[in-house]
Design an enzyme around this catalytic site. Structure first.
Site, PDB file in Angstrom:
ATOM      1  N   GLU A 248       2.290  29.141  32.160  1.00  0.00           N
ATOM      2  CA  GLU A 248       1.162  29.982  31.757  1.00  0.00           C
ATOM      3  C   GLU A 248       0.373  28.757  30.957  1.00  0.00           C
ATOM      4  O   GLU A 248       0.718  28.313  29.617  1.00  0.00           O
ATOM      5  CB  GLU A 248       2.056  31.007  31.169  1.00  0.00           C
ATOM      6  N   GLU A 359      -5.311  39.929  30.431  1.00  0.00           N
ATOM      7  CA  GLU A 359      -4.107  40.954  30.312  1.00  0.00           C
ATOM      8  C   GLU A 359      -4.584  41.372  29.138  1.00  0.00           C
ATOM      9  O   GLU A 359      -5.318  40.901  27.892  1.00  0.00           O
ATOM     10  CB  GLU A 359      -3.217  40.050  30.042  1.00  0.00           C
TER      11      GLU A 359
END
Length: 444
Positions: A248, A359
């Site tokens: 990520e 998010e």
């Protein structure tokens, strides 16, 4: 956490510049958010098992030692543990740079960075740069001065890398000293109550050897120390239970991790669904940094402004065909470093899914939805200059070639709070706008 959700062509990536798009929103065709099958929703619920963050709902049952008054012996033991951890994380520096945002940047000899504490890397030195994916544009200048600490005009000497110094205060803010630098593995099965909300594009069903996108950077409001807001790329493999592998990278605002509300460049990895492996940035042995001008975890500057200049960063993650390591590039030419292949199980071969998007964590303060923002804090429908975006979405195929994303799916799991709209045009290729304000009349 990672949730299964959605999202390339123009090869001249405008990384690290104020970027003005010349197409009006009326010239862009939007795809409406697609209906998702019940089986797909069940998979999202399964993903919630490994939902991650540094955040949690504050309650008597999960309050930490730092929230309570410790007995002197416990306090002494905790401080000993913190100092032991700090000695592992903060290596002796050859030079120190003080940033205007309060960060201390230590220049650490490359071969003494935390990665080389790993038994499989001990005594080694970083790999040489790999071959870039075919189709990669080298037209844009690599703006390595897009971090606040670099505005001092100072840099780290050859043979060293910049590492943001971890402080005692950083560790005292953490919900767990022993798990400092790691995301918390959640066990809640109900995606509406695990606190994580997303607006994401994704592709799945093939073998993926990398991904690339440009993301504009904002300073969304984060209303609690125990919440965050992020925008990132995920490369994923394995099942969504015990053996999930992820790589990520993106930007995040995390008051708990960094002690402020600056958007910061970050990385993460795990090979066991966030249970015992992996960490943010360079807070454990894993990611090998090779760049002396970019500090992972440092604040990004400049940022986009509403109805003003747009600033985006280009990120590329790809698997080196020769050695199998996963490399990270920031901008169009700045190799940051790599995740060694041996860190992973499934990602030793390839990814099975790629996600792009935003998010947040919603701790439901006072029983209502959080006002923590995603992206710019404005809904996708407001378009360029107002909403946050991912543009020029690309994948790396089996032949180490960058190709446009195909069959991009998009999903917002709480569309009244944060939404997403995708489209395609000649300049941005595949793209989407995403984000929102959180709490509002339609999101109480």
């Amino acid at each position: 956490m990672l949730s299964l959700l959605n999202h390339s062509r123009r090869r001249k990536q405008q990384h690290s510049r104020c970027f003005h798009h010349h197409h009006s929103p009326h010239q862009v065709s939007f795809k409406s958010v697609k209906m998702v099958s019940s089986s797909f929703l069940r998979l999202i619920l399964l993903l919630s098992l490994v939902s991650y963050s540094f955040s949690y709902t504050v309650s008597p049952s999960n309050s930490t030692a730092s929230d309570q008054t410790l007995r002197p012996q416990e306090e002494l033991q905790k401080m000993r543990l913190i100092r032991k951890q700090l000695l592992k994380i903060n290596k002796p520096a050859t030079k120190t740079i003080q940033s205007s945002d309060g960060d201390t940047i230590d220049c650490i000899p490359t071969h003494k960075q935390p990665a080389f504490d790993h038994p499989l890397l001990h005594g080694q030195r970083p790999m040489d740069p790999p071959d870039m994916p075919k189709g990669h544009s080298k037209d844009d200048a690599s703006h390595e001065d897009s971090q606040m600490w670099s505005l001092t005009g100072e840099s780290c000497p050859e043979g060293t890398i910049p590492i943001r110094r971890t402080t005692e205060q950083d560790m005292l803010r953490a919900s767990s000293v022993r798990r400092f630098g790691r995301k918390i593995r959640r066990v809640r099965r109900d995606s509406t109550s695990n606190g994580h909300e997303h607006a994401v594009g994704y592709v799945s069903g093939k073998k993926y050897y990398g991904a690339k996108a440009s993301i504009n950077v904002w300073s969304p409001r984060v209303t609690s120390q125990y919440e965050f807001s992020l925008s990132q790329i995920w490369v994923i493999a394995g099942s969504f239970t015990h053996d999930l592998n992820t790589i990520e990278a993106g930007w995040q605002i995390s008051p708990e991790l960094y002690g402020d509300t600056y958007p910061r460049f970050f990385t993460y990895w795990t090979s066991d669904a966030y249970r015992t492996t992996g960490c943010y940035n360079l807070l454990c042995s894993g990611f090998v940094q090779t760049n002396r001008r970019i500090a992972i975890g440092a604040a990004i500057s400049p940022r986009s402004s509403y109805k003003g200049g747009q600033f985006d960063i280009s990120l590329l993650i790809w698997k080196d065909p020769k050695h199998g390591h996963w490399w990270l590039q920031f901008g169009s030419g700045a190799l940051v470093g790599y995740w060694p292949a041996f860190l992973f199980t499934h990602l030793r071969q390839h990814g099975s899914m790629v996600q792009f998007g935003g998010e947040i964590v919603n701790t439901r303060p006072g029983g209502s939805h959080t006002s923590t923002q995603m992206g710019s804090g404005h809904f996708a429908g407001e378009g360029f200059g107002k909403a946050s975006y991912f543009r020029n979405l690309q994948m790396v195929d089996w032949d180490n070639t960058l190709i446009p994303v195909s069959n991009l799916k998009i999903l917002a799991d709480h569309p009244n709070c944060y939404d997403i709209r995708g489209g395609t045009n000649r300049v941005w290729g595949n793209y989407f706008y995403y984000g929102g304000p959180g709490k509002n009349p339609r999101c109480p």
